[in-house]
Design a protein around this motif. Structure first.
Motif, PDB file in Angstrom:
ATOM      1  N   PHE A 159       0.856  -1.358  -0.198  1.00 41.90           N
ATOM      2  CA  PHE A 159       0.155  -0.048   0.163  1.00 41.90           C
ATOM      3  C   PHE A 159       1.025   1.265   0.194  1.00 41.90           C
ATOM      4  CE2 PHE A 159      -2.280   3.243   2.503  1.00 41.90           C
ATOM      5  CZ  PHE A 159      -3.232   3.621   1.848  1.00 41.90           C
ATOM      6  N   GLU A 160       0.782   2.086  -0.857  1.00 40.22           N
ATOM      7  CA  GLU A 160       1.624   3.385  -0.918  1.00 40.22           C
ATOM      8  C   GLU A 160       0.668   4.385  -1.137  1.00 40.22           C
ATOM      9  OE1 GLU A 160       4.807   2.892  -3.474  1.00 40.22           O
ATOM     10  OE2 GLU A 160       4.828   0.864  -3.150  1.00 40.22           O
ATOM     11  N   PRO A 161       0.304   5.211  -0.173  1.00 38.35           N
ATOM     12  CA  PRO A 161      -0.616   6.118  -0.482  1.00 38.35           C
ATOM     13  C   PRO A 161       0.029   7.471  -1.225  1.00 38.35           C
ATOM     14  CG  PRO A 161       0.190   6.188   1.732  1.00 38.35           C
ATOM     15  CD  PRO A 161       0.531   5.029   1.038  1.00 38.35           C
ATOM     16  N   ARG A 162      -0.838   8.262  -2.033  1.00 40.69           N
ATOM     17  CA  ARG A 162      -0.483   9.195  -3.063  1.00 40.69           C
ATOM     18  C   ARG A 162       0.034  10.377  -2.240  1.00 40.69           C
ATOM     19  NH1 ARG A 162       0.832   7.626  -8.462  1.00 40.69           N
ATOM     20  NH2 ARG A 162      -0.441   5.531  -8.549  1.00 40.69           N
ATOM     21  N   PRO A 163       1.046  11.231  -2.666  1.00 35.69           N
ATOM     22  CA  PRO A 163       1.185  12.555  -1.949  1.00 35.69           C
ATOM     23  C   PRO A 163       0.079  13.465  -2.632  1.00 35.69           C
ATOM     24  CG  PRO A 163       2.889  12.137  -3.482  1.00 35.69           C
ATOM     25  CD  PRO A 163       2.129  10.883  -3.527  1.00 35.69           C
ATOM     26  N   PRO A 164      -0.108  14.657  -2.063  1.00 40.07           N
ATOM     27  CA  PRO A 164      -0.956  15.604  -2.762  1.00 40.07           C
ATOM     28  C   PRO A 164      -0.692  16.215  -3.977  1.00 40.07           C
ATOM     29  CG  PRO A 164       0.214  16.666  -0.702  1.00 40.07           C
ATOM     30  CD  PRO A 164       0.609  15.359  -0.621  1.00 40.07           C
ATOM     31  N   THR A 165      -1.821  16.613  -4.694  1.00 39.89           N
ATOM     32  CA  THR A 165      -1.420  16.959  -5.947  1.00 39.89           C
ATOM     33  C   THR A 165      -2.043  18.469  -6.128  1.00 39.89           C
ATOM     34  OG1 THR A 165      -3.419  16.195  -6.934  1.00 39.89           O
ATOM     35  CG2 THR A 165      -1.345  14.678  -7.417  1.00 39.89           C
ATOM     36  N   ALA A 166      -1.859  19.188  -7.157  1.00 45.81           N
ATOM     37  CA  ALA A 166      -2.189  20.475  -7.249  1.00 45.81           C
ATOM     38  C   ALA A 166      -3.775  20.605  -6.891  1.00 45.81           C
ATOM     39  CB  ALA A 166      -1.854  21.249  -8.301  1.00 45.81           C
ATOM     40  N   SER A 167      -4.599  19.633  -7.563  1.00 49.41           N
ATOM     41  CA  SER A 167      -5.826  19.213  -7.837  1.00 49.41           C
ATOM     42  C   SER A 167      -6.447  18.966  -6.506  1.00 49.41           C
ATOM     43  CB  SER A 167      -6.383  18.198  -8.729  1.00 49.41           C
ATOM     44  OG  SER A 167      -6.004  17.232  -8.591  1.00 49.41           O
ATOM     45  N   ASN A 168      -5.692  18.388  -5.475  1.00 47.93           N
ATOM     46  CA  ASN A 168      -6.287  17.821  -4.013  1.00 47.93           C
ATOM     47  C   ASN A 168      -5.721  18.511  -2.960  1.00 47.93           C
ATOM     48  OD1 ASN A 168      -4.023  16.378  -3.801  1.00 47.93           O
ATOM     49  ND2 ASN A 168      -5.224  14.419  -4.330  1.00 47.93           N
ATOM     50  N   LEU A 169      -4.751  19.374  -3.191  1.00 50.27           N
ATOM     51  CA  LEU A 169      -4.185  19.877  -2.087  1.00 50.27           C
ATOM     52  C   LEU A 169      -4.915  20.440  -0.884  1.00 50.27           C
ATOM     53  CD1 LEU A 169      -1.234  20.336  -0.938  1.00 50.27           C
ATOM     54  CD2 LEU A 169      -1.389  22.624  -2.234  1.00 50.27           C
ATOM     55  N   ASP A 170      -5.937  21.104  -1.284  1.00 44.97           N
ATOM     56  CA  ASP A 170      -6.951  21.770  -0.352  1.00 44.97           C
ATOM     57  C   ASP A 170      -7.653  20.609   0.524  1.00 44.97           C
ATOM     58  OD1 ASP A 170      -8.507  20.676  -2.753  1.00 44.97           O
ATOM     59  OD2 ASP A 170     -10.156  22.294  -2.324  1.00 44.97           O
ATOM     60  N   VAL A 171      -7.801  19.627  -0.042  1.00 41.02           N
ATOM     61  CA  VAL A 171      -8.369  18.534   0.829  1.00 41.02           C
ATOM     62  C   VAL A 171      -7.642  17.189   1.473  1.00 41.02           C
ATOM     63  CG1 VAL A 171     -10.659  19.071   0.036  1.00 41.02           C
ATOM     64  CG2 VAL A 171      -9.262  17.431  -1.062  1.00 41.02           C
ATOM     65  N   TRP A 172      -6.399  17.100   0.684  1.00 38.54           N
ATOM     66  CA  TRP A 172      -5.624  16.335   1.209  1.00 38.54           C
ATOM     67  C   TRP A 172      -5.197  15.953   2.436  1.00 38.54           C
ATOM     68  CZ3 TRP A 172      -1.047  14.686   3.384  1.00 38.54           C
ATOM     69  CH2 TRP A 172      -0.389  13.634   2.871  1.00 38.54           C
TER      70      TRP A 172
END
Length: 64
Positions: A5-18
């Motif tokens: 399991f490797e969770p993804r770091p935030p991206t520009a499109s989800n940074l506000d909720v990550w």
């Protein structure tokens, strides 16, 4: 073979909720870890998943 399991770091499109989503994920994994209804093996898997999310969350949270 068990996949990792490797969770993804935030991206520009989800940074506000990550960060909120990551904290919710830690809560979810903690609930599963604490569940006596689950097998020891599955709870161990949940522990590893929680630890991965916590590690990523810690690396993305500024130190105070």
């Amino acid at each position: 073979m068990e996949s990792r399991f490797e969770p993804r770091p935030p991206t520009a499109s989800n940074l506000d909720v990550w960060h909120h989503a990551a904290r919710c994920a830690v809560t979810y994994w903690n609930q599963l870890v604490a569940s006596a209804e689950l097998s020891d093996g599955f709870r161990a898997l949940c522990t590893r998943c929680r630890d991965e999310v916590e590690k990523l969350l810690a690396s993305r949270t500024p130190a105070l």
